[in-house]
Design an enzyme around this catalytic site. Sequence first.
Site, PDB file in Angstrom:
ATOM      1  N   ARG A 237     -49.370  43.476 -30.734  1.00 31.75           N
ATOM      2  CA  ARG A 237     -50.405  42.990 -29.828  1.00 31.75           C
ATOM      3  C   ARG A 237     -51.671  42.825 -30.648  1.00 31.75           C
ATOM      4  NH1 ARG A 237     -46.817  41.927 -26.935  1.00 31.75           N
ATOM      5  NH2 ARG A 237     -46.476  42.515 -24.770  1.00 31.75           N
ATOM      6  N   GLU A 266     -56.010  35.944 -26.014  1.00 29.01           N
ATOM      7  CA  GLU A 266     -54.973  34.906 -25.972  1.00 29.01           C
ATOM      8  C   GLU A 266     -55.147  34.049 -24.730  1.00 29.01           C
ATOM      9  OE1 GLU A 266     -51.081  36.645 -26.477  1.00 29.01           O
ATOM     10  OE2 GLU A 266     -51.625  37.538 -28.381  1.00 29.01           O
ATOM     11  N   HIS A 285     -48.049  33.485 -29.833  1.00 26.00           N
ATOM     12  CA  HIS A 285     -47.292  34.574 -29.176  1.00 26.00           C
ATOM     13  C   HIS A 285     -45.901  34.076 -28.767  1.00 26.00           C
ATOM     14  CE1 HIS A 285     -47.864  38.537 -26.733  1.00 26.00           C
ATOM     15  NE2 HIS A 285     -46.599  38.382 -27.096  1.00 26.00           N
TER      16      HIS A 285
END
Length: 327
Positions: A237, A266, A285
Amino acid sequence: MKQKVIAYGRVREKAQEQLREKYDLHVFSGEEDLNDKAFTEALAEADGIIGLGMQVDADFLAHAPKLKGISNVSVGYDNLDLEELTKRGIAATNTPGVLNDTTADAIFGLLLATARRIPELDRYVKVGNWKSGLSDSKFGIDVHHRKLGIIGMGRIGEAIAKRGYGGFDMEILYHNRSRKPEVEEKYEAAYRELDDLLQEADYVCLMTPLTPDTRHLMGREQFKRMKEDAIFVNGSRGETVDEDALVEALQQGEILAAGLDVFQEEPVPADHPLLQLENTVTTPHIGSATDATEDKMSLLASQNLDAVLQGRRPPNLLNEAAMRDNK
Ligand code: DGY
């Protein structure tokens, strides 16, 4: 009357169909927040939520008085305040297992792309700069037979170790909360304290879940410990890394390059300093993002939620006490 379910963000059609057979399903894009009237109205009536990326804390839960279960379509669950959920008797679930190989493929791909500068050289070819023999200023570094340090030896970490060891003859080092004797045996992996791993590894691959203990696990001091020709890869993360410290390390040549699949914010803003550097390779991601694996994750999340709403123990319950105290 049918129970009401909210599908939020990335919930695949197959799972939506399954849920629609039994539940009154309300589908949202995943962009909504508590300022969105249609969303809060649905939340006020919802028995269950399935989805990706909603930040579930006390404030959110205050809007969802009937909620019995929340089913993450992800293995990570740092978006869920488990303590608040448990206090309210709301079961929380995630989707472990089904994404291990897919995520390991993506993260190992990122490692290779960073080492061999594949995106940069792809642009070089496409804009017509390949006019004579390749200059050695464009060379990358070897991956095979080098040291791969994995921080966070969970199931995905193990799948990365397998690729490095079996496919690329890499020496595997790892750091984890607990030792993993079976991983040590299978992949001849050697356990290291974090500082030692950082000093020794040619590739540092961060795969740890985000928890209060791992927030900014990689900061200035940690990047300084890495070798100057080492590559850092983040598949965990964004918040496990102090991004300012990473930018500094990359700019000052404290490390060679970074491959990043995750970011503190994000989608990462286009003007983010990490995106302005030549020595970063980035992906949005994409760890689990293949059709086959996303279907499996959504279907598993749907089974989890269905179990909760039918009063059964879901296969991937994260807060045992929530259901126990409910009985
Ligand atoms: C996960 O499952 O946690 C992946 O990072 C996708 O969010």
